[in-house]
Design an enzyme around this catalytic site. Structure first.
Site, PDB file in Angstrom:
ATOM      1  N   LYS A 212      13.385  -6.065  11.955  1.00  0.00           N
ATOM      2  CA  LYS A 212      12.984  -7.462  11.790  1.00  0.00           C
ATOM      3  C   LYS A 212      11.970  -7.553  10.648  1.00  0.00           C
ATOM      4  CE  LYS A 212      10.191 -11.187  13.726  1.00  0.00           C
ATOM      5  NZ  LYS A 212       9.753 -11.474  12.352  1.00  0.00           N
ATOM      6  N   GLY A 265       1.588  -5.095  10.623  1.00  0.00           N
ATOM      7  CA  GLY A 265       1.313  -6.512  10.777  1.00  0.00           C
ATOM      8  C   GLY A 265      -0.090  -6.716  11.294  1.00  0.00           C
ATOM      9  N   SER A 266      -0.312  -7.806  11.992  1.00  0.00           N
ATOM     10  CA  SER A 266      -1.657  -8.149  12.434  1.00  0.00           C
ATOM     11  C   SER A 266      -2.077  -7.325  13.643  1.00  0.00           C
ATOM     12  CB  SER A 266      -1.741  -9.636  12.774  1.00  0.00           C
ATOM     13  OG  SER A 266      -1.131  -9.902  14.021  1.00  0.00           O
ATOM     14  N   THR A 267      -3.380  -7.138  13.767  1.00  0.00           N
ATOM     15  CA  THR A 267      -3.930  -6.386  14.900  1.00  0.00           C
ATOM     16  C   THR A 267      -3.631  -7.092  16.216  1.00  0.00           C
ATOM     17  OG1 THR A 267      -5.690  -5.491  13.504  1.00  0.00           O
ATOM     18  CG2 THR A 267      -6.057  -5.464  15.886  1.00  0.00           C
ATOM     19  N   GLY A 268      -3.786  -8.409  16.244  1.00  0.00           N
ATOM     20  CA  GLY A 268      -3.550  -9.149  17.475  1.00  0.00           C
ATOM     21  C   GLY A 268      -2.128  -9.012  17.972  1.00  0.00           C
ATOM     22  N   GLU A 293       0.387   0.108  11.826  1.00  0.00           N
ATOM     23  CA  GLU A 293      -0.680  -0.059  10.836  1.00  0.00           C
ATOM     24  C   GLU A 293      -0.951  -1.547  10.791  1.00  0.00           C
ATOM     25  OE1 GLU A 293      -2.472  -1.328   7.634  1.00  0.00           O
ATOM     26  OE2 GLU A 293      -0.542  -0.792   6.760  1.00  0.00           O
ATOM     27  N   CYS A 327      -3.370  -4.720   2.880  1.00  0.00           N
ATOM     28  CA  CYS A 327      -4.162  -4.230   4.015  1.00  0.00           C
ATOM     29  C   CYS A 327      -5.375  -3.464   3.526  1.00  0.00           C
ATOM     30  CB  CYS A 327      -3.305  -3.322   4.904  1.00  0.00           C
ATOM     31  SG  CYS A 327      -1.764  -4.052   5.450  1.00  0.00           S
ATOM     32  N   GLU A 425     -11.172 -10.237   8.924  1.00  0.00           N
ATOM     33  CA  GLU A 425     -10.121 -10.045   7.926  1.00  0.00           C
ATOM     34  C   GLU A 425      -9.624 -11.406   7.449  1.00  0.00           C
ATOM     35  OE1 GLU A 425      -6.109  -7.382   7.396  1.00  0.00           O
ATOM     36  OE2 GLU A 425      -6.298  -8.542   9.241  1.00  0.00           O
TER      37      GLU A 425
END
Length: 543
Positions: A212, A265-268, A293, A327, A425
């Site tokens: 995806k 992608g994002s940490t969340g 990552e 990043c 970020e």
């Protein structure tokens, strides 16, 4: 019949072409840009080697020219995720039985296709779809992706050669099986190379993949798929689907054959996916591998002994190449007061000279951010800075989305080292600077260390070797990629394996053998040539 131990060609980093005036690569690229710009495409998903159209069409627009159409893509739905999983599982037995050197040959060919006949198309697609300068596209979409494919193949060869010792009358061997099930690759918009590597690395090791991509990277993702198919990748090994995250997750993470997640992608989002996998852990045939990552709040720390001009250039490039949408981008910096006047003057001079606009104009250094959501998020930080006390905007601070998502490179000088832009970020062209008293350089390191939950990249500047040693040791856990007298961006496959820890990810180092180990499940085989025929051991005798 295979009757030899094959050695792959030596992996070397793909040269980055100059695109100088009059060069053949520049001529070819400009022609390709014009062709893509004036011929709309309709991009289908790829499931089991078939091009799947849904009729649910969504537009693709250059971020720097939002009123122009590059084409449309067919958005998928729940049934397409299910079909992609089935296709991956159907292709798996034959793919994992394919000799390793045959798998390697496919990816080595893909690398050569990227560096050769597909170079202009891959660069042009990345420039138009993701608003990258030719240099940023070249180092990413061509050079780094080719490096991933070549170096990963060589690392696979090295891995397979690692075998255990054998004692007398026995033969011990180790095989590196692919995971049992399918792997999900979720890839970001900002690096075409990451989009190609996240499904590519598990597939190289014999896994089959559901991929995806980010919606804003579909334009170049389709070219990656085209290259892999031209290289001979069998149907169903990598299945490319265009679906929203919740639809994908509801099906993938409840499937018993889910075997691994390769994510950037994002940490969340990553933490939520990990939580979902943990909740469903009893449903899976094996414990899934989770490789991610995520975010970064990357720093540049400067000692009073540093060279101001070197620092200014590192900040300008590290913070503003690709509009700060890396990043690894420099997002916060700690500057000694004695150097501030010189660094400030040189930094403003450099940044104010940036050409800003479309990447089709090769004189531009700086382009648009990726989409309206990113534009709105970043501009809110700038609006807050305009109103905040103790914050001075010394460069930029303006933005417009009339023709494209343009945010001027913005530099903030912060009195409070814990101000929001020093901590969170932003993922855009905003650099926050904190000026500290020279004699408090050790105290500034303590502030730096505890300001952010991330630990992706970081850089220090100093000409004092004792300081370099001390600071490098003190900041051990603040960055998975640490730079001395260099900007914190630009990791090269085979030279600086990339990844961070803490809230920045699992630090499994893309572009190294460490990452490939995550996509195999080893089996030890012991063969006894002379099995015992008596159960008794010598210790059992008394005379």
């Amino acid at each position: 019949m295979t009757n030899a131990f094959f050695t792959l060609p030596k992996a070397v980093n793909e040269p980055v072409l100059s695109y100088a005036p009059g060069s053949p690569e520049k001529t070819a690229l400009k022609a390709t840009l014009s062709n893509l710009k004036h011929h709309e495409v309709e991009i289908a998903m790829t499931i089991g080697g078939m091009k799947v159209e849904t009729g649910d069409l969504h537009g693709i627009h250059p971020p720097h020219e939002i009123h122009h159409s590059l084409g449309q893509y067919h958005r998928g739905h729940a049934e397409h995720v299910t079909n992609a999983i089935q296709a991956a599982l159907l292709a798996k037995p034959e793919w994992e039985r394919m000799p390793w050197h045959e798998r390697a040959a496919i990816f080595l060919k893909a690398a050569d296709l990227l560096a050769g006949p597909y170079r202009a198309k891959m660069n042009a697609a990345t420039m138009l779809g993701q608003s990258k300068t030719v240099f940023q596209a070249e180092i990413d979409a061509v050079a780094e992706l080719a490096d991933f494919y070549r170096f990963n193949a060589k690392y696979m060869e090295e891995m397979y050669h690692l075998q255990p010792e054998s004692s007398k009358t026995t033969w011990n061997r180790l095989e590196y099986r692919p995971l049992e099930g399918f792997v999900l690759a979720v890839t970001p918009f900002n690096f075409t190379s990451i989009a190609g590597n996240l499904p590519g690395a598990p597939a190289l090791m014999g896994n089959t993949v559901v991929w995806k991509p980010a919606e804003t990277q579909i334009y170049s993702a389709a070219v990656i798929m085209e290259v892999l198919e031209a290289a001979g990748l069998p149907p169903g090994v990598i299945n490319l689907v265009f679906v929203d995250g919740p639809t994908l997750g509801n099906i993938v993470f409840s499937h018993p054959s889910f075997a691994g997640l390769h994510f950037t992608g994002s940490t969340g989002v990553f933490q939520q996916l990990w939580k979902t996998i943990g909740t469903n852990i009893s449903q899976y045939a094996s414990y899934p591998r989770i490789v991610g990552e995520t975010g970064g709040k990357d720093f540049v720390w400067v000692h009073p002994s540093a060279d101001p001009q070197q620092v200014a250039v590192a900040l300008a490039r590290g913070a503003f190449e690709y509009q700060g949408q890396k990043c690894s981008a420099a997002s916060r910096a700690y500057i000694p007061r004695s150097l501030w006047k010189h660094i400030k003057a040189q930094l403003i001079e450099v940044v104010s000279s940036f050409g800003i606009g479309t990447p089709e104009d090769f004189t531009n250094f700086f382009n648009a951010v990726i989409d309206e959501r990113a534009f709105d998020k970043i501009s809110k930080y700038i609006d807050h800075a305009h109103q905040a006390s103790g914050v001075e905007i010394i460069q930029g601070g303006t933005y417009s989305k009339k023709h494209g998502y343009f945010i001027d490179p913005t530099i903030l000088v912060i009195e409070d080292p814990y101000y929001v832009t020093m901590c969170e970020e932003i993922f855009g062209p905003v650099l926050s600077l904190y000026v500290y008293p020279d004699q408090e350089w050790r105290e500034s390191l303590k502030v730096l260390e505890k300001t952010s939950p991330y630990a992706l990249t970081g850089a220090i500047f100093s000409q004092d070797r004792a300081v370099i040693r001390e600071v490098t040791e003190f900041l051990t856990h603040t960055a998975g990629n640490f730079y001395i007298n260099d900007k914190p961006t630009g990791a090269v496959v085979g030279q600086q394996p990339f990844g961070g820890a803490r809230a920045s990810g699992t630090n499994d180092k893309a572009g190294s053998i460490l990452n490939l180990y995550r996509w195999v499940s080893p089996r030890t085989i012991k063969e006894n040539f002379v099995p015992p025929v008596d159960y008794r051991y010598p210790f059992m005798g008394e005379s």
